[in-house]
Scaffold this active site. Sequence first.
Site, PDB file in Angstrom:
ATOM      1  N   CYS A 115      -1.614   1.228 -16.832  1.00 59.62           N
ATOM      2  CA  CYS A 115      -2.317   2.172 -16.017  1.00 59.62           C
ATOM      3  C   CYS A 115      -2.514   4.131 -15.656  1.00 59.62           C
ATOM      4  CB  CYS A 115      -2.867   2.098 -15.029  1.00 59.62           C
ATOM      5  SG  CYS A 115      -4.610   2.718 -13.638  1.00 59.62           S
ATOM      6  N   CYS A 118      -6.055   5.689 -12.939  1.00 63.98           N
ATOM      7  CA  CYS A 118      -5.827   4.358 -11.871  1.00 63.98           C
ATOM      8  C   CYS A 118      -6.491   5.148 -10.387  1.00 63.98           C
ATOM      9  CB  CYS A 118      -5.693   3.422 -11.215  1.00 63.98           C
ATOM     10  SG  CYS A 118      -4.975   2.395 -12.677  1.00 63.98           S
TER      11      CYS A 118
END
Length: 275
Positions: A115, A118
Site C-alpha cells: 500500500c 492508504c
Amino acid sequence: MGRVTARRPVRRITATGDVHRPDTVAVEEPLQIMVGGRALTVTMRTPGSDIDLVHGFLLSEGIIDGRDDVVTARYCGGVDESGANTYNVVEVELSAAAAGRRVHRERAFVTTSACGVCGTSSIDDVQTISRHPVSDDPLVLTPDTLRSLPGALRDGQKVFDATGGLHAAGIFTGTGELLTIREDVGRHNAVDKAIGWAVRESLVPLTGHVLMVSGRASFELVQKAAVAGIPVLAAVSAPSSLAVDLAERSGVTLVGFLRERSMNVYTGGQRVTSG
C-alpha cells in the site's frame, strides 16, 4: 547496497514426485526514510535504487517539487548484529522551502509493500498537492505504440526473470522509447523508483510521457502519475474504481488490460487514436 535476490530451500511437488532444491526469491527489507533527523516513514522494498525511491516518494507526497528541493540524500547508520551497514536507512536534508512544505504534509504512513498512500483517501487532497496539471497535455498515442509497451517492459524485468516475484514500472516517451525501468516487491515502490529517477534527471514534470506498470492500476499509482505530470498511465491489469475516478478528475489517460491485441481506455480517450 543489499542483495535483490536470496536463495531459500523449497519442496517442489510435481506429477512425477517431490524434489527438494534451493529457489531464488526476491528480497524484501525495510527502508526507513529520515528527513531532517526525524523518521518520516518505513516502507518494505526490494533493495536497489533506494535514492530514486526516496525522491519519488517525496515528490508523490508533495514534499518536494523537484531535484533542487533535496540538498542531500544518503545512506546512514543502520547496522546488523555484526555492525555492518544494512543500507536500510536513508537520511534526507531538504531545502528550506521543502522543509516548510513537509510540516504541512505530515500524516500517518503505512509500513507495507502492498500500500502506498492508504493514509490519503481524498481525491481533492491529491489535486491540491499536484503542481503539474496534465489536463492540457497534448500527447496523442497510437494503439500500436501502446501495444508495444508491455513487451518492452517485460524485456527489462531482469530480476523478475530470476524470481517471478517483482512488480515493474517503466517511463516511456510518446513514441514508445523506454527511458527507465525499476522493479520492486511493492508496485508503488517500483513507480516511486522510476519517477525518482526522473526527478534526479530533472525531467519532472514528465510532459508527453507514459507510465507503464506490470500489475493493476490503483489509486496511489494514478496519484503518483498525476503529481509527476505524467499524462498517461497504462497497466496490464485492471484499474480500481477510485483509480478511474481520480484519473478522470486529474486529466490522466488511464489504460487497463493492455495487451498485444486489445486494451481498455477508461479516461482521457482523446489521447488515444482510433484502432
